[in-house]
Write a protein that holds these residues in place. Structure first.
Motif, PDB file in Angstrom:
ATOM      1  N   ALA A 181     -14.934   2.317  26.199  1.00 18.33           N
ATOM      2  CA  ALA A 181     -14.146   3.527  26.472  1.00 18.33           C
ATOM      3  C   ALA A 181     -14.730   4.760  25.782  1.00 18.33           C
ATOM      4  O   ALA A 181     -14.177   5.852  25.892  1.00 18.33           O
ATOM      5  N   GLY A 182     -15.816   4.572  25.040  1.00 14.82           N
ATOM      6  CA  GLY A 182     -16.409   5.713  24.329  1.00 14.82           C
ATOM      7  C   GLY A 182     -16.286   5.539  22.828  1.00 14.82           C
ATOM      8  O   GLY A 182     -15.852   4.484  22.343  1.00 14.82           O
ATOM      9  N   PRO A 183     -16.660   6.572  22.060  1.00 18.08           N
ATOM     10  CA  PRO A 183     -16.628   6.477  20.599  1.00 18.08           C
ATOM     11  C   PRO A 183     -15.195   6.341  20.093  1.00 18.08           C
ATOM     12  O   PRO A 183     -14.280   6.938  20.663  1.00 18.08           O
ATOM     13  N   ILE A 184     -14.991   5.554  19.044  1.00 17.81           N
ATOM     14  CA  ILE A 184     -13.637   5.371  18.514  1.00 17.81           C
ATOM     15  C   ILE A 184     -13.501   6.069  17.159  1.00 17.81           C
ATOM     16  O   ILE A 184     -14.487   6.270  16.453  1.00 17.81           O
ATOM     17  N   ALA A 185     -12.258   6.420  16.823  1.00 20.28           N
ATOM     18  CA  ALA A 185     -12.004   7.028  15.513  1.00 20.28           C
ATOM     19  C   ALA A 185     -12.274   5.972  14.442  1.00 20.28           C
ATOM     20  O   ALA A 185     -11.920   4.804  14.601  1.00 20.28           O
ATOM     21  N   LEU A 186     -12.901   6.385  13.336  1.00 19.52           N
ATOM     22  CA  LEU A 186     -13.325   5.425  12.317  1.00 19.52           C
ATOM     23  C   LEU A 186     -12.306   5.332  11.191  1.00 19.52           C
ATOM     24  O   LEU A 186     -11.842   6.346  10.675  1.00 19.52           O
ATOM     25  N   GLN A 187     -11.979   4.084  10.826  1.00 15.94           N
ATOM     26  CA  GLN A 187     -11.125   3.862   9.652  1.00 15.94           C
ATOM     27  C   GLN A 187     -11.867   2.951   8.698  1.00 15.94           C
ATOM     28  O   GLN A 187     -12.193   1.825   9.071  1.00 15.94           O
ATOM     29  N   PHE A 188     -12.139   3.459   7.517  1.00 19.42           N
ATOM     30  CA  PHE A 188     -12.836   2.629   6.529  1.00 19.42           C
ATOM     31  C   PHE A 188     -12.561   3.183   5.145  1.00 19.42           C
ATOM     32  O   PHE A 188     -12.057   4.302   5.002  1.00 19.42           O
ATOM     33  N   ASP A 189     -12.914   2.411   4.129  1.00 18.48           N
ATOM     34  CA  ASP A 189     -12.706   2.835   2.756  1.00 18.48           C
ATOM     35  C   ASP A 189     -13.708   3.950   2.438  1.00 18.48           C
ATOM     36  O   ASP A 189     -14.910   3.708   2.333  1.00 18.48           O
ATOM     37  N   ALA A 190     -13.202   5.165   2.285  1.00 19.13           N
ATOM     38  CA  ALA A 190     -14.076   6.329   2.198  1.00 19.13           C
ATOM     39  C   ALA A 190     -14.975   6.350   0.968  1.00 19.13           C
ATOM     40  O   ALA A 190     -15.866   7.189   0.869  1.00 19.13           O
ATOM     41  N   ALA A 191     -14.781   5.405   0.036  1.00 11.63           N
ATOM     42  CA  ALA A 191     -15.690   5.343  -1.113  1.00 11.63           C
ATOM     43  C   ALA A 191     -17.119   5.099  -0.646  1.00 11.63           C
ATOM     44  O   ALA A 191     -18.081   5.454  -1.323  1.00 11.63           O
ATOM     45  N   GLY A 192     -17.250   4.481   0.531  1.00 15.92           N
ATOM     46  CA  GLY A 192     -18.585   4.120   1.026  1.00 15.92           C
ATOM     47  C   GLY A 192     -19.314   5.272   1.694  1.00 15.92           C
ATOM     48  O   GLY A 192     -20.440   5.101   2.162  1.00 15.92           O
ATOM     49  N   GLY A 193     -18.685   6.437   1.780  1.00 15.88           N
ATOM     50  CA  GLY A 193     -19.404   7.507   2.452  1.00 15.88           C
ATOM     51  C   GLY A 193     -18.494   8.674   2.698  1.00 15.88           C
ATOM     52  O   GLY A 193     -17.404   8.742   2.143  1.00 15.88           O
ATOM     53  N   HIS A 194     -18.900   9.609   3.495  1.00 13.39           N
ATOM     54  CA  HIS A 194     -17.974  10.684   3.782  1.00 13.39           C
ATOM     55  C   HIS A 194     -17.824  10.925   5.269  1.00 13.39           C
ATOM     56  O   HIS A 194     -18.555  10.412   6.097  1.00 13.39           O
ATOM     57  N   THR A 233     -14.871  10.493  14.970  1.00 12.87           N
ATOM     58  CA  THR A 233     -15.697   9.393  15.484  1.00 12.87           C
ATOM     59  C   THR A 233     -17.051   9.313  14.777  1.00 12.87           C
ATOM     60  O   THR A 233     -17.948   8.601  15.217  1.00 12.87           O
ATOM     61  N   HIS A 234     -17.186  10.062  13.688  1.00 13.44           N
ATOM     62  CA  HIS A 234     -18.500  10.162  13.038  1.00 13.44           C
ATOM     63  C   HIS A 234     -18.342  10.044  11.525  1.00 13.44           C
ATOM     64  O   HIS A 234     -17.410  10.604  10.959  1.00 13.44           O
ATOM     65  N   ALA A 235     -19.244   9.309  10.882  1.00 12.57           N
ATOM     66  CA  ALA A 235     -19.199   9.220   9.420  1.00 12.57           C
ATOM     67  C   ALA A 235     -20.615   9.214   8.878  1.00 12.57           C
ATOM     68  O   ALA A 235     -21.566   8.896   9.599  1.00 12.57           O
ATOM     69  N   VAL A 236     -20.745   9.612   7.617  1.00 14.52           N
ATOM     70  CA  VAL A 236     -22.036   9.462   6.942  1.00 14.52           C
ATOM     71  C   VAL A 236     -21.836   8.500   5.769  1.00 14.52           C
ATOM     72  O   VAL A 236     -21.180   8.836   4.786  1.00 14.52           O
ATOM     73  N   LEU A 237     -22.347   7.292   5.901  1.00  9.67           N
ATOM     74  CA  LEU A 237     -22.266   6.315   4.814  1.00  9.67           C
ATOM     75  C   LEU A 237     -23.399   6.597   3.839  1.00  9.67           C
ATOM     76  O   LEU A 237     -24.441   7.125   4.229  1.00  9.67           O
ATOM     77  N   GLU A 238     -23.196   6.242   2.580  1.00 10.23           N
ATOM     78  CA  GLU A 238     -24.287   6.372   1.613  1.00 10.23           C
ATOM     79  C   GLU A 238     -24.667   4.997   1.128  1.00 10.23           C
ATOM     80  O   GLU A 238     -23.952   4.384   0.341  1.00 10.23           O
ATOM     81  N   ARG A 294     -15.062  -5.447  20.379  1.00 13.73           N
ATOM     82  CA  ARG A 294     -16.356  -5.385  19.684  1.00 13.73           C
ATOM     83  C   ARG A 294     -17.065  -4.085  20.050  1.00 13.73           C
ATOM     84  O   ARG A 294     -17.386  -3.851  21.209  1.00 13.73           O
ATOM     85  N   PRO A 295     -17.330  -3.229  19.073  1.00 17.01           N
ATOM     86  CA  PRO A 295     -17.989  -1.963  19.404  1.00 17.01           C
ATOM     87  C   PRO A 295     -19.512  -2.099  19.339  1.00 17.01           C
ATOM     88  O   PRO A 295     -20.035  -3.071  18.797  1.00 17.01           O
ATOM     89  N   VAL A 296     -20.190  -1.115  19.866  1.00 18.01           N
ATOM     90  CA  VAL A 296     -21.639  -1.010  19.681  1.00 18.01           C
ATOM     91  C   VAL A 296     -21.852   0.013  18.566  1.00 18.01           C
ATOM     92  O   VAL A 296     -21.339   1.136  18.650  1.00 18.01           O
ATOM     93  N   PRO A 297     -22.575  -0.370  17.517  1.00 13.01           N
ATOM     94  CA  PRO A 297     -22.776   0.612  16.449  1.00 13.01           C
ATOM     95  C   PRO A 297     -23.809   1.667  16.877  1.00 13.01           C
ATOM     96  O   PRO A 297     -24.866   1.330  17.400  1.00 13.01           O
ATOM     97  N   SER A 298     -23.459   2.917  16.669  1.00 15.00           N
ATOM     98  CA  SER A 298     -24.413   4.001  16.915  1.00 15.00           C
ATOM     99  C   SER A 298     -24.935   4.393  15.535  1.00 15.00           C
ATOM    100  O   SER A 298     -24.261   5.090  14.780  1.00 15.00           O
ATOM    101  N   LEU A 299     -26.124   3.886  15.202  1.00 13.66           N
ATOM    102  CA  LEU A 299     -26.619   3.959  13.822  1.00 13.66           C
ATOM    103  C   LEU A 299     -27.678   5.041  13.654  1.00 13.66           C
ATOM    104  O   LEU A 299     -28.409   5.353  14.600  1.00 13.66           O
ATOM    105  N   LEU A 300     -27.742   5.547  12.434  1.00 11.33           N
ATOM    106  CA  LEU A 300     -28.795   6.489  12.065  1.00 11.33           C
ATOM    107  C   LEU A 300     -28.833   7.685  13.010  1.00 11.33           C
ATOM    108  O   LEU A 300     -29.883   8.120  13.464  1.00 11.33           O
TER     109      LEU A 300
END
Ligand code: B3K
Ligand code: ZN
Length: 891
Positions: free
Chosen positions: A501-514, A521-526, A542-548
């Protein structure tokens, strides 16, 4: 190899200079064989020197020294010693006026370093260590001095006499000569010194700075080229405005000059107030210059201008800090170009270069950190690693800090080091201060060579509705360090998750990035560890990761995408860069299929998913045409070789050509429709919109000609004849000259002849004429290159011609350069040996393709090494070539 092997110098051995030069007065009496250079230097001991009693040792080479004086008293021969690289003066006071008179010979200077003649003009190139070929001096970037320069020459032949700063005095002298004295109020190292004398036409304009000062802008060229300067002037004014708006940096002198010269080792040089440019990076007009050429002029003008702050006002402490100015300035010019045109397109173009050429450098014998720890010849370190990877490192800082903190950091850096010589550590320290972050671990990007490999795996839990990505990073061994010695990198990982259906909103522990709330639908992990995982919640399929995304870090990313996942990214990702990247990965997979099919003698059968994706792209009128063109462009043979374990050049060439032809035949309707729908005879302008249209039109033509059908060969020939601009003309010519259809041959021959006939007076166009022939895939190309080396328009003395013919052949024609009998290698080594004597910097640069010997099969490896050994045995091998040869053979 040589009697005394050149020795390496090390960053860890840095010492502050023993002496400082407060003022430098130079006087040049120009003459082709005997230019007299008189210098008067106000020297004093450096209070911070490690020892207070050392002799004065000045750099100097190839100077016929006439006299040495201290405080007006001429020294006798026992008071100093001269050898081939230095002048040592035994007893000097604390502070004194030091003078020398020497003769140099610009006409015999074929190295294009120091003072030399390009056609009828005198010009200089001093970076990195060319000033020492002009006069005895402390030729190191941490010695900054205030320069006053007087130039004397025949008035009729050299009406224009230029140097850095402002003209303060001029007049006629006896015997048909005249003089101009220039004074540069900004202290600078000798590598930023410049002098020009010639009979030059000038385009003049002006710019009002943000504080309201009026700056005179002048571009000097040969009279015949005065109609090709407008684009450079516009680019200059745009750069000046941009640096004020984005970095708050204003120009400082009352005059800014650019001079175009024909014989130049690289693109251009940022000398204070007097930039000297290769004609190829200044001159542009639609009839003679391609879109690529226009863009290059814009970016090089900007790059050199931006150096006025990042390089000149704040310079480098020593040459190990080269990326301090170059990486930062490439980042600045890249952002400028992105703002002037299409940001995603610009990014795709730079990533292509990085992945194809810089990754290869990182995997070869000359691999070095962005901050090298040692070198034999600094000229060998003006590399893709120092420039392009260096810019990626600055870009990562920008990503990690965000634009505001980054700008705060650059303000701190400029304010703190203005008028001085800084280090890479100083730059990062300013960024730390601005952000309050500890960037210690980030420094691996500067100190370690090699391209990190980032392996990513994923796990989806449909019950818990979680999705976990696991990252594993490593960096292969390089000459200075083995894999196990390397520390992990700080890797900014821009990413998203894409479902059907397209990019999904991301939910994750924000300590891992911003995470930017405006783009959920976009995050920058560190990433900071050798291995780490991050889990996203609320994921229902199951999503497809759009990496880097946007290539947020210069790593080799490995994720096992299946082809349906790539199609999901191509069609559904909201990140334009990754849509392109996914299309490239799918194309690579299809070309690899073809290679396997051809190896077992089967016909090729193209994965329908690629055809469907390309067909849809051709019909999509909403996506930027330039991005469609990039997505339709198959990965180059050079890139395919770079990602292969062993580069099977013939198989790659066959497979790629056949895939192209098959795509063309399958999508002929879509290709011809889109080709016909795009306008051709518009009034040319180098805008992003027009460039996009031409690039799409010409990629369509390339496919259509690949069908081999005469209708399309004819179409290419008509475009060649009727084009009102060089982009379309050159694209059509290339299609014909590179076509394997028998019917194309007479057309290509006619077109090449007509082209030369029409453009023979335009050196830059003739260089392109050489390149198109040198990159032809037909098996007789090597013989043609040899014939072209005898052509009236070719000379080894002009670097643009060498790059245009030999460079194009060796770097961009893998199937012919690597022909199995080794004759391509033989040709290159002949050229390198000839250049070793006349122009060592060019010689070492041209060697690059031979240094990659490990990439090829055993037979080719043997042949390549044999050529390297042959060159290594040449008598009086330059330091430049020695370093590349010895490192390549030890690899
Ligand atoms: N700083 C010059 C490069 C000089 C190279 C000397 N071998 C051009 C530039 O990067 O702007
Ligand atoms: Zn630069």
């Amino acid at each position: 190899m040589r009697d005394a092997e050149p020795r390496a110098i090390y960053l860890r051995d840095y010492q502050v200079p023993d002496f400082l030069i407060d003022k430098t007065h130079l006087h040049f009496a120009l003459h082709p064989q005997t230019t007299r250079v008189t210098s008067e230097l106000k020297i004093r001991r450096n209070p911070e020197a490690e020892q207070s009693d050392r002799e004065l040792v000045l750099h100097g080479q190839e100077i016929d020294l006439q006299s040495v004086s201290i405080n007006g008293k001429q020294l006798n021969a026992s008071e100093y010693r001269v050898d081939s690289e230095s002048l040592t003066v035994f007893n000097v006071p604390e502070s004194f006026t030091f003078s020398t008179v020497g003769f140099i010979s610009p006409e015999q200077n074929t190295s294009l370093e120091g003072l030399y003649k390009s056609k009828t003009m005198y010009c200089t190139q001093c970076e990195a260590e060319g000033f020492r070929k002009i006069t005895y001096y402390l030729d190191r970037p941490d010695v900054l001095s205030e320069f006053t320069t007087t130039v004397v020459a025949n008035k009729a032949e050299y009406p224009v006499l230029l140097s850095n700063g402002n003209p303060v005095k001029f007049g006629d002298l006896d015997d048909d000569t005249h003089f101009v004295t220039w004074h540069d109020p900004f202290r600078k190292p000798a590598y930023l010194f410049a002098l020009v004398a010639g009979d030059l036409a000038v385009l003049e304009d002006s710019f009002t700075t943000m504080s309201g000062r009026e700056v005179t802008l002048k571009i000097f060229v040969e009279d015949k080229d005065i109609d090709k300067c407008d684009h450079a002037m516009t680019s200059l004014k745009n750069s000046m405005r941009w640096d004020e708006e984005v970095y708050g940096r204003e120009y400082d002198l009352d005059i800014f000059m650019i001079v175009a010269v024909d014989d130049f080792n690289m693109g251009a040089m940022e000398n204070k107030g007097l930039n000297i440019f290769n004609t190829s990076c200044v001159l542009a007009k639609p009839e003679t210059t391609t879109d690529f050429g226009f863009q290059r002029v814009e970016s090089v003008v900007a790059h050199e201008y931006f150096h006025n702050w990042s390089g000149n006002r704040v310079t480098c402490r020593d040459w190990f800090q080269l990326s301090l100015k170059e990486g930062f300035t490439v980042f600045r010019d890249s952002e400028f170009s992105a703002d002037m045109g299409s940001r995603t397109v610009k990014r795709v173009e730079e990533v292509k270069l990085l992945r194809t050429m810089q990754f290869a450098e990182d995997a070869g014998p000359m691999a070095h950190p962005v901050q090298p720890a040692s070198f034999i010849e600094i000229s060998n370190f003006y590399t893709l690693t120092v420039y392009e990877k260096g810019a990626e490192v600055v870009r990562m800082l920008h990503t990690l800090l965000g634009p505001e903190q980054f700008r705060k950091g650059s303000d701190i850096y400029f304010a703190r080091h203005d008028g001085g010589a800084a280090t890479i550590n100083d730059f990062v320290a300013a960024m730390e201060e601005a952000s309050g972050r500890d960037l210690k671990n980030f420094m691996s990007w500067y100190s370690q060579a090699g391209t990190p490999v980032l392996k990513v795996s994923d796990q989806f839990d449909s019950v818990a509705q979680t999705y976990t990505l696991t990252f594993h990073q490593s960096c292969p061994s390089t000459p200075e360090a083995s894999e196990s010695e390397k520390s992990p990198y700080v890797i900014p990982m821009a990413m998203g998750l894409v479902t059907s259906a397209g990019p999904i909103a991301l939910q994750f522990d924000a300590a891992g990035g911003h995470f930017d709330a405006s783009r959920p639908t976009h995050a920058v992990l560190e990433l900071t560890k050798s291995e780490e995982s991050i889990t996203f919640s609320g994921v229902s399929e199951r999503p497809v990761p759009s990496l880097l995304r946007n290539f947020s870090s210069p790593v080799r990313l490995q994720f096992n995408y299946d082809r349906d996942q790539l199609v999901t990214l191509i069609t559904k990702d909201d990140d334009g860069f990754n849509r392109w990247d996914a299309s490239q990965q799918l194309a690579v997979a299809v070309i690899h299929d073809a290679q396997s099919q051809l190896s077992v003698g089967a016909g090729i059968d193209i994965d329908a998913r690629l055809l469907t994706a390309f067909g849809a792209l051709l019909q999509d009128r909403y996506i930027d045409a330039a991005m469609v063109a990039h997505m339709l462009s198959l990965p180059s043979e050079v890139f395919l070789a770079e990602i292969a374990e062993v580069a099977a050049v013939d198989d790659i060439h066959k497979a790629r050509s056949l895939v192209k032809k098959t795509i063309a035949k399958s999508l002929i309707a879509e290709l011809s429709d889109r080709f016909a729908s795009l306008p051709s005879a518009v009034h040319y302008s180098a805008t992003a919109e027009q460039i996009a249209v031409r690039s799409l039109k010409n990629i369509c033509l390339e496919y259509l000609v690949a069908t081999g059908e005469s209708e399309w060969l004819q179409a290419a020939f008509s475009q060649f004849t009727e084009a009102n601009n060089m982009t379309d003309q050159m694209a059509a010519l290339t299609c014909l000259v590179h076509s394997d259809a028998a019917a194309a041959e007479p057309m290509a021959a006619a077109a090449l002849a007509a082209f030369y006939q029409r453009w023979q007076a335009e050196a830059l166009v003739v260089n392109q004429w050489f390149s198109v022939q040198a990159t032809a895939p037909q098996p007789n190309t090597l013989a043609k290159v040899r014939t072209l080396m005898e052509h009236e328009a070719f000379t080894l003395k002009n670097p643009n011609k060498v790059r245009g013919l030999i460079g194009a052949f060796a770097n961009n024609n893998p199937v012919n350069f690597h022909q199995a009998d080794g004759q391509g290698y033989g040709l290159l080594s002949e050229v390198v040996i000839a250049l070793n004597t006349s122009n060592p910097q060019m010689a070492a640069r041209m060697l690059a393709p031979l240094t990659r010997w490990k990439k090829y099969d055993a037979n080719r490896q043997g042949l390549m090494r044999a050529e390297l050994q042959k060159i290594g045995k040449v008598e009086s091998l330059s330091k430049d070539v020695f370093e590349v040869i010895s490192k390549s053979l030890d690899f």
